[in-house]
Design an enzyme around this catalytic site. Structure first.
Site, PDB file in Angstrom:
ATOM      1  CB  SER A   1      37.885  45.892  35.248  1.00  0.00           C
ATOM      2  OG  SER A   1      38.834  46.834  35.749  1.00  0.00           O
ATOM      3  CG  ASP A   2      36.921  44.531  41.827  1.00  0.00           C
ATOM      4  OD1 ASP A   2      37.421  45.602  42.236  1.00  0.00           O
ATOM      5  OD2 ASP A   2      36.389  43.711  42.586  1.00  0.00           O
ATOM      6  CB  CYS A   3      40.924  47.805  41.481  1.00  0.00           C
ATOM      7  SG  CYS A   3      39.850  49.259  41.484  1.00  0.00           S
TER       8      CYS A   3
ATOM      9  CB  ALA B   1      39.402  42.271  37.698  1.00  0.00           C
TER      10      ALA B   1
END
Length: 380
Positions: free
Chosen positions: A270-272, A274
């Protein structure tokens, strides 16, 4: 006769001891086994809480299984970032102006050399804080830079899908290198999947809706090429929604396209924070438990954030199964074995430390800077 009997008895005893040892040695400690076999075996020895703990970017040690602490979050967009002295290369948007894929591959061979040196130093010092010291780089950013309101455009290779694809593949080849005795040099990451380049201020709630033609001709080609041609080992999903569904819960993109159509078998990260956006930004799920379950069901293996610890509760509520968790954590562990990170030594241990910030690398950075300068001549 007596000596023959003693000889036979010795053979039986040695065979029994050998058999006992082979049975007693767990597969996950046997370096002659495949990464997948070792991963599947070690997961069988884990509790649910241990599995979940290793699906978070800042993964703790599990001493009883010989698992050391590991941090998946590292950056190398134009050289090793946030970890002391390292060679700094021009920003990706500048490097793209060279239109030179071979040059970018050389840049990222140098970058991965320096990354391995940093890793070797941290490991030999038994460093407890591995943030920005790991071998899983969240690079390259292959989003299409169309909107100047997006604050990450300098990390990309511009607005052209073909150029982005060619340079992105060069970055992957340079970072990951060849498998040396079954151990990869580093893990590159294609990010942010997908259609991610809208206004920075609304990225946590933005719904990216494009035509099918624009989707397939503009936003997806680079991701497809990095996966099917360059064998990138990580894909990071974006903050935004796509056609109404958060990127990390969007089964059309995560399962149908990424996994089934393109055959991606690497780690989905995941993006941080997200996953938090599923409920806090997009208002798509009700809470953290539902968000974590949706992400894991869609195929997320590794979270940069703090939603995954809610997975045991999601299992109790019937929102996701432990089998889905096993699928993800097995893949995570497989790639830790592929990096050689789970073993004491690696074929990449012998990179000379004097390559770090070496004259060779500084000269390469200057060469890239020269080739990144583009002058336009207005004739007539």
């Amino acid at each position: 006769m007596k000596s023959r009997f003693l000889h036979l008895f010795a053979i039986i005893i040695l065979s029994a001891l050998s058999y006992q040892y082979s049975v007693a040695q767990p597969i996950f400690t046997d370096a002659s086994r495949s990464d997948r076999e070792r991963a599947e075996d070690i997961v069988k020895h884990m509790t649910l809480q241990e599995k979940v703990s290793l699906m978070v970017y800042n993964s703790p040690a599990i001493d009883r299984l010989g698992v050391r602490n590991y941090n998946w979050w590292n950056e190398a967009l134009h050289g090793i970032a946030r970890n002391g002295n390292a060679t700094v290369f021009p920003m990706p948007i500048a490097m793209a102006s060279s239109f030179d894929a071979d040059l970018l591959e050389r840049v990222f061979v140098a970058t991965s050399d320096e990354g391995r040196i940093k890793w070797n130093i941290a490991r030999s010092a038994k460093d407890k804080n591995m943030w920005y010291k790991g071998l899983s780089y969240w690079t390259p950013n292959i989003n299409i830079f169309r909107d100047p309101r997006w604050g990450r455009g300098m990390e990309t290779y511009g607005e052209d899908p073909y150029l982005t694809s060619q340079l992105g593949m060069a970055v992957v080849r340079g970072l990951q290198g060849d498998n040396k005795d079954g151990v990869i040099k580093a893990l590159a990451c294609a990010k942010h999947y997908a259609i991610h380049s809208g206004p920075e201020s609304s990225r946590h709630s933005f719904d990216a809706v494009v035509s099918e033609r624009d989707l397939w001709e503009t936003y997806l080609p680079a991701f497809k090429d990095l996966i099917t041609k360059a064998d990138v080992k990580q894909v990071m999903f974006a903050y935004n929604r796509m056609f109404g569904v958060p990127a990390g819960a969007n089964e059309r993109f995560m399962r149908d396209i990424l996994e089934k159509e393109w055959g991606f078998k690497g780690v989905v990260v995941s993006d941080c924070w997200a996953v938090k956006d599923f409920y806090a930004g997009h208002k798509w799920s009700a809470n953290r438990v539902e968000a974590a379950a949706a992400a894991v069901k869609a195929g997320m293996d590794m979270e940069c954030g703090d939603a995954v610890p809610a997975i045991p509760e999601a299992i109790r509520q019937g929102l996701v199964t432990e089998e889905s968790v096993d699928e993800s954590i097995t893949r995570v562990m497989e790639y830790r074995y592929l990096l050689g990170e789970m073993d004491e030594t690696s074929p990449w241990d012998d990179i000379p430390h004097d390559k770090l910030c070496s004259k060779e690398h500084v000269d390469l950075a200057l060469e890239v800077a020269h080739k990144s300068i583009v002058l336009l001549e207005n004739k007539g």
